[in-house]
Each structure stands twice: as structure tokens, then as C-alpha cells.
Design a protein around this motif. Structure first.
Motif, PDB file in Angstrom:
ATOM      1  N   VAL A  39       0.838  -1.202   0.000  1.00 53.12           N
ATOM      2  CA  VAL A  39       0.000   0.000   0.000  1.00 53.12           C
ATOM      3  C   VAL A  39       0.871   1.248   0.000  1.00 53.12           C
ATOM      4  O   VAL A  39       0.627   2.188  -0.756  1.00 53.12           O
ATOM      5  N   CYS A  40       1.917   1.259   0.817  1.00 53.71           N
ATOM      6  CA  CYS A  40       2.816   2.423   0.840  1.00 53.71           C
ATOM      7  C   CYS A  40       3.489   2.607  -0.513  1.00 53.71           C
ATOM      8  O   CYS A  40       3.586   3.715  -1.024  1.00 53.71           O
ATOM      9  N   PHE A  46       5.491   9.684   3.609  1.00 53.62           N
ATOM     10  CA  PHE A  46       4.500   9.219   4.572  1.00 53.62           C
ATOM     11  C   PHE A  46       5.116   9.248   5.956  1.00 53.62           C
ATOM     12  O   PHE A  46       6.299   8.942   6.120  1.00 53.62           O
ATOM     13  N   ASP A  47       4.309   9.581   6.968  1.00 46.63           N
ATOM     14  CA  ASP A  47       4.783   9.556   8.347  1.00 46.63           C
ATOM     15  C   ASP A  47       5.312   8.166   8.667  1.00 46.63           C
ATOM     16  O   ASP A  47       4.737   7.160   8.268  1.00 46.63           O
ATOM     17  N   GLN A  86       7.961   6.797   7.569  1.00 49.70           N
ATOM     18  CA  GLN A  86       8.822   6.276   6.510  1.00 49.70           C
ATOM     19  C   GLN A  86      10.083   7.137   6.457  1.00 49.70           C
ATOM     20  O   GLN A  86       9.990   8.364   6.426  1.00 49.70           O
ATOM     21  N   GLN A  87      11.232   6.496   6.419  1.00 47.23           N
ATOM     22  CA  GLN A  87      12.485   7.251   6.394  1.00 47.23           C
ATOM     23  C   GLN A  87      12.794   7.799   5.014  1.00 47.23           C
ATOM     24  O   GLN A  87      13.528   8.764   4.886  1.00 47.23           O
ATOM     25  N   SER A  88      12.284   7.177   3.981  1.00 49.07           N
ATOM     26  CA  SER A  88      12.588   7.647   2.630  1.00 49.07           C
ATOM     27  C   SER A  88      11.314   8.097   1.928  1.00 49.07           C
ATOM     28  O   SER A  88      10.210   7.738   2.326  1.00 49.07           O
ATOM     29  N   ALA A  89      11.489   8.885   0.916  1.00 50.15           N
ATOM     30  CA  ALA A  89      10.372   9.388   0.118  1.00 50.15           C
ATOM     31  C   ALA A  89      10.498   8.817  -1.296  1.00 50.15           C
ATOM     32  O   ALA A  89      11.559   8.349  -1.689  1.00 50.15           O
ATOM     33  N   LYS A  90       9.422   8.861  -2.038  1.00 54.60           N
ATOM     34  CA  LYS A  90       9.413   8.367  -3.415  1.00 54.60           C
ATOM     35  C   LYS A  90       9.324   9.571  -4.346  1.00 54.60           C
ATOM     36  O   LYS A  90       8.492  10.446  -4.174  1.00 54.60           O
TER      37      LYS A  90
END
Length: 120
Positions: A12-13, A92-93, A95-99
Motif C-alpha cells: 500500500v505504501c 508518509f509519516d 517512513q524514512q525515505s520518500a518516493k
């Protein structure tokens, strides 16, 4: 948390980030509306591996203000996004990385070979 639930949560993330690719408008710093996963055989097969009989066709990302709601497998996750030139970054809160997604010529968001989302 069961292994299936953990994999579903990760999916989902990831789907949320994929859907972000769909929400980029041709120009501007704000996105609005709902974007859906562009179907192809590879992402349909991958979605089925995670128990999505529809092949992930119901994966959507809805942008409103600075927030993005990503829906996949009947679950919705809220994140934030930022637009910089032809790139959209979704995070997302917890989560250490972003997309990061690239905006293509049609205004779709592309996060990889099987990660293209377009406005529905």
C-alpha cells in the motif's frame, strides 16, 4: 502483524508512491484530483502476487491541498507531497525515505518502468 498484513502494508505504501506519479499536472506546484495506475501486464502480475485479483486496477491516489490519499487493497494511507519542476516527491509519516516521480509529457507520474499513474 502477520506476514501477509506486513506485505500488504508495504505494498500500500509503495502503491501510494506509485500513484503519486499520476497526480502531476502539466504545470504548477499543486496537484488536484484522482490518478490511477496505468495497467500493463507486468504490474498486473505483480499485484496478483500480493493477492489483488483485479491486478491493482483499483489503485488510486487523490491529491487535495498538500495531502495525498493513496488507496490500494481497500486501504487508504495519507501522505504529503511536494512538486519541484518536473518532479513530485511523496512521503508518509513513519517512513524514512520518500518516493520521487518524474512528470512525463502527458502529465502522468512515472516512478519506474511499471509505475505510471495518470489522471482518471
Amino acid at each position: 502483524m502477520a506476514d501477509y498484513q506486513r506485505r500488504a502494508s508495504h505494498f500500500v505504501c509503495g502503491a501510494a508512491m506509485f500513484l503519486a506519479t499520476m497526480s502531476i499536472a502539466a504545470c504548477g506546484d499543486a496537484l488536484a484530483g484522482t490518478y490511477s495506475l496505468r495497467q500493463n501486464q507486468q504490474n498486473a502480475n505483480a499485484a496478483r502476487m500480493f493477492g489483488m485479483p483485479d491486478g491493482g486496477s483499483r489503485m488510486t491516489m487523490t491529491f487535495n491541498g498538500g495531502a495525498v490519499d493513496v488507496t490500494a487493497m481497500g486501504r487508504t494511507v495519507r501522505g504529503t507531497y511536494a512538486v519541484s519542476g518536473k518532479e513530485v516527491t511523496i512521503s508518509f509519516d513513519g517512513q524514512q525515505s520518500a518516493k520521487v516521480f518524474r512528470v512525463d509529457e502527458q502529465g502522468c507520474l512515472v516512478g519506474g518502468p511499471d509505475e505510471t499513474y495518470c489522471k482518471s
